[in-house]
Enzyme design. Structure first.
Site, PDB file in Angstrom:
ATOM      1  CG  HIS A 186     -28.895 -11.160  -3.088  1.00  0.00           C
ATOM      2  ND1 HIS A 186     -28.863 -10.075  -2.102  1.00  0.00           N
ATOM      3  CD2 HIS A 186     -28.998 -12.515  -2.612  1.00  0.00           C
ATOM      4  CE1 HIS A 186     -29.134 -10.809  -0.989  1.00  0.00           C
ATOM      5  NE2 HIS A 186     -29.136 -12.070  -1.380  1.00  0.00           N
ATOM      6  CD  GLU A 238      -3.063  -0.776   2.185  1.00  0.00           C
ATOM      7  OE1 GLU A 238      -4.544  -1.375   2.224  1.00  0.00           O
ATOM      8  OE2 GLU A 238      -2.907  -0.141   3.109  1.00  0.00           O
ATOM      9  CG  MET A 286      -2.700  -7.946  14.257  1.00  0.00           C
ATOM     10  SD  MET A 286      -0.983  -7.454  14.289  1.00  0.00           S
ATOM     11  CE  MET A 286      -0.670  -8.476  15.679  1.00  0.00           C
TER      12      MET A 286
HETATM   13  P1  NAI Z   1       2.272  -8.484   6.889  1.00  0.00           P
HETATM   14  O1  NAI Z   1       2.397  -9.596   7.595  1.00  0.00           O
HETATM   15  O2  NAI Z   1       1.145  -8.223   6.053  1.00  0.00           O
HETATM   16  O3  NAI Z   1       3.568  -8.634   6.012  1.00  0.00           O
HETATM   17  C1  NAI Z   1       4.951  -8.450   6.378  1.00  0.00           C
HETATM   18  C2  NAI Z   1       5.712  -9.283   4.953  1.00  0.00           C
HETATM   19  O4  NAI Z   1       7.403  -9.229   5.492  1.00  0.00           O
HETATM   20  C3  NAI Z   1       5.455 -10.561   4.893  1.00  0.00           C
HETATM   21  O5  NAI Z   1       5.251 -10.811   3.389  1.00  0.00           O
HETATM   22  C4  NAI Z   1       6.673 -11.212   5.598  1.00  0.00           C
HETATM   23  O6  NAI Z   1       6.789 -12.481   4.788  1.00  0.00           O
HETATM   24  C5  NAI Z   1       7.563 -10.120   5.316  1.00  0.00           C
HETATM   25  N1  NAI Z   1       9.070 -10.280   6.053  1.00  0.00           N
HETATM   26  C6  NAI Z   1       9.144 -10.825   7.504  1.00  0.00           C
HETATM   27  N2  NAI Z   1      10.363 -10.428   7.679  1.00  0.00           N
HETATM   28  C7  NAI Z   1      11.069 -10.337   6.773  1.00  0.00           C
HETATM   29  C8  NAI Z   1      12.478 -10.002   6.739  1.00  0.00           C
HETATM   30  N3  NAI Z   1      13.308 -10.035   7.444  1.00  0.00           N
HETATM   31  N4  NAI Z   1      12.863  -9.625   5.391  1.00  0.00           N
HETATM   32  C9  NAI Z   1      12.059  -9.573   4.219  1.00  0.00           C
HETATM   33  N5  NAI Z   1      10.641  -9.739   4.563  1.00  0.00           N
HETATM   34  C10 NAI Z   1      10.151 -10.050   5.474  1.00  0.00           C
HETATM   35  O7  NAI Z   1       2.594  -7.300   7.747  1.00  0.00           O
HETATM   36  P2  NAI Z   1       2.442  -5.550   7.556  1.00  0.00           P
HETATM   37  O8  NAI Z   1       2.320  -5.366   6.026  1.00  0.00           O
HETATM   38  O9  NAI Z   1       3.657  -5.064   8.260  1.00  0.00           O
HETATM   39  O10 NAI Z   1       1.096  -5.213   8.189  1.00  0.00           O
HETATM   40  C11 NAI Z   1       0.917  -5.379   9.570  1.00  0.00           C
HETATM   41  C12 NAI Z   1      -0.491  -5.573   9.971  1.00  0.00           C
HETATM   42  O11 NAI Z   1      -1.318  -4.582   9.658  1.00  0.00           O
HETATM   43  C13 NAI Z   1      -1.094  -6.769   9.116  1.00  0.00           C
HETATM   44  O12 NAI Z   1      -1.575  -7.782   9.985  1.00  0.00           O
HETATM   45  C14 NAI Z   1      -1.775  -6.125   8.236  1.00  0.00           C
HETATM   46  O13 NAI Z   1      -3.261  -7.198   8.033  1.00  0.00           O
HETATM   47  C15 NAI Z   1      -2.195  -5.057   9.015  1.00  0.00           C
HETATM   48  N6  NAI Z   1      -2.679  -4.003   7.911  1.00  0.00           N
HETATM   49  C16 NAI Z   1      -3.969  -4.078   7.258  1.00  0.00           C
HETATM   50  C17 NAI Z   1      -4.081  -3.313   6.465  1.00  0.00           C
HETATM   51  C18 NAI Z   1      -5.526  -3.317   5.432  1.00  0.00           C
HETATM   52  O14 NAI Z   1      -6.293  -3.975   6.052  1.00  0.00           O
HETATM   53  N7  NAI Z   1      -5.606  -2.701   4.516  1.00  0.00           N
HETATM   54  C19 NAI Z   1      -3.602  -1.921   5.968  1.00  0.00           C
HETATM   55  C20 NAI Z   1      -2.021  -1.955   6.653  1.00  0.00           C
HETATM   56  C21 NAI Z   1      -1.792  -2.982   7.657  1.00  0.00           C
END
Ligand code: NAI
Length: 470
Positions: free
Chosen positions: A449, A192, A323
């Site tokens: 629907h 995003e 989350m």
């Molecule tokens: P995420 O879990 O979606 O993505 C983190 C990514 O980082 C994963 O693909 C993982 O494999 C990768 N990763 C982890 N350690 C790494 C490393 N050392 N080197 C390279 N890649 C690595 O977490 P994100 O994007 O930080 O989001 C956090 C939370 O916030 C999530 O639970 C998400 O669902 C929520 N969120 C939801 C949104 C929405 O609903 N539109 C928007 C933003 C966040």
């Protein structure tokens, strides 16, 4: 005075919980450590992200999307301070809305760090260090999550300065468009916020540990989505891990190596965004002293959001499950209703997830991979937006609707959408999931629907092996 309920944390879980509890007649207070209500989502998460995602999409469309429609405009110029003001105004209106709702519903607000201070007691340490102790019958912990630290090859935590090495918080407040942005983690935040800055002119490279983007989403959707992002200009280094991030001059150097160790290199960037996940925010709450059980960092709760300690409940990012703000909100309402003696309930089968990129990605229920891992025999129905009249008219033909159903009953188990408006379409997918117990139900739900979008209907009819347009 003794409160019926004190909620610690005023994010989407906490504020909704407090308001619902007050509406049901409970004497309720909220403790919030930050200056404004609304938590991560309203202040430095979902809401400011959406403001910048929308504004940067408009910029991108004005630059690239209008001419093919016969609308000729001069190349747009970016006024980043004005875009940031739009973001700040949006945040301001939302957090003021929560303060208004607290007042209207007679929820008391306390500014400071809340902590369990013995049975029936919550201490609040204010910004000036002064401590006051409140009495309550029940506590709901809704303290959310924080950025997961990223460690280098020597296991030292990489320090976030929110200027050059940023988390999502800093990435929402950059003072100028970076020429080169490296995103660590190709999950929801990385894609995003990477999209925001790419649209505004940054060259974006995402480094991802796994061999795919968007873990947790359907693999076919994620793979197609990655191709679309590459066409937009994103570069990906998959199956790669970051081994170090060091400041170099005004910028930063990111060292990485492939997970198999075969290759390694460095990338210079102006800004690096760490988006490798979030962890539950549980420190300093007095949980250990109170004897609250945690498992892998998350507070353990039963089906009624109760921890093992009487009168202490927890919801949202600090407990199991995705989350997501809307999940926390539903849990907030449910626990408030339970505390008021009603039957609060959350249907965890139909919690959608949306990635607000262009095109959007939206998903509810299980993926094809999850279905196969569970040994289920499935029928898959798909419909491409390239075969949809309105999508063609809007020049938004990228993507498809994919429905996973039980092959025997045709009950819909999951719906995955890549395409413009996926975030809206997913709402009707939840209807399909809820009302498709059998083939007859699925057919009836589609036809009963009239407002159901053609793409969704056709994908469902493809499950039933009677599509009309494909
Ligand atoms: P995420 O879990 O979606 O993505 C983190 C990514 O980082 C994963 O693909 C993982 O494999 C990768 N990763 C982890 N350690 C790494 C490393 N050392 N080197 C390279 N890649 C690595 O977490 P994100 O994007 O930080 O989001 C956090 C939370 O916030 C999530 O639970 C998400 O669902 C929520 N969120 C939801 C949104 C929405 O609903 N539109 C928007 C933003 C966040």
């Amino acid at each position: 005075m003794t409160y019926d309920l004190i909620v610690i944390g005023s994010g989407p879980g906490g504020y909704v919980c407090a308001i619902r509890a007050a509406q049901l007649g409970l004497k309720t207070a909220v403790v919030e450590k930050d200056a404004t209500y609304g938590g991560t989502c309203l202040n430095v998460g979902c809401i400011p992200s959406k403001a910048l995602l929308h504004a940067s999409h408009m910029f991108d469309e004005a630059g690239h999307g209008l001419a093919p429609l016969g609308v000729i405009v001069d190349p747009p110029r970016l006024d980043l301070p004005a875009m940031m003001k739009h973001k700040a105004d949006t945040v301001g209106a939302n957090v003021a809305g929560v303060a208004y709702l607290f007042k209207k519903n007679k929820v008391d607000g306390f500014r400071g760090v809340g902590r369990l201070a013995g049975p029936g007691k919550v201490s609040v340490t204010g910004p000036d260090g002064a401590v006051q102790t409140l009495e309550t019958k029940n506590v709901v912990i809704a303290t959310g999550s924080a950025v997961a630290p990223l460690r280098d090859a020597a296991s030292a935590a990489i320090e976030i300065d929110e200027k050059v090495i940023v988390s999502s918080t800093g990435a929402l407040a950059l003072e100028k468009v970076p020429q080169k942005l490296v995103v660590i983690g190709a999950g929801v935040i990385g894609l995003e916020l990477g999209s925001v800055w790419r649209r505004l002119g940054a060259q974006v490279t995402a480094i991802e540990y796994l061999d795919r983007v968007l873990p947790g989403f359907d693999l076919e959707v994620a793979t197609r989505f990655q191709k679309i992002l590459e066409k937009q200009g994103f570069a990906f280094k998959l199956a790669s891990k970051v081994t170090g991030v060091t400041r170099e001059g005004d910028g930063v150097s990111v060292s990485w190596s492939s997970v198999d160790g075969a290759t390694s290199d460095k990338i210079a960037a102006d800004v690096v965004l760490i988006a490798t996940g979030r962890i539950p925010y549980t420190q300093g709450l007095g949980l250990e002293e109170a004897g609250v059980v945690l498992e892998r960092g998350r507070i353990v709760i039963d089906d009624h959001f109760a921890t093992n300690v009487a009168g202490v409940y927890a919801i949202g990012d600090v407990v199991r499950g995705p989350m997501l703000a809307h999940k926390a909100e539903d849990e907030g309402v449910a626990v408030a209703e339970i505390l008021a003696g009603e039957a609060g309930h959350v249907n965890y089968n139909v919690i959608p997830g949306v990635v607000y990129t262009a095109p959007e990605v939206a998903s509810v229920g299980i993926t094809e991979e999850e279905a196969k891992a569970k040994g289920l025999t499935i029928a898959v129905g798909k419909f491409p937006f390239s075969a949809n009249g309105r999508a063609r008219a809007n020049r938004e033909t990228d993507g498809f609707v994919k429905i996973i159903a039980d092959a025997v009953t045709d009950r819909v188990l999951g719906v995955h959408i890549l395409g413009a408006g996926a975030g809206e379409l997913i709402a009707e997918a939840t209807v399909l999931m809820e009302f498709s117990g059998s083939s007859e139900d699925l057919a009836r739900t589609c036809h009963a629907h009239p407002t159901m979008s053609e793409a969704m209907k056709e994908a469902a009819l493809a499950v039933l092996k009677r599509p009309i347009h494909i």
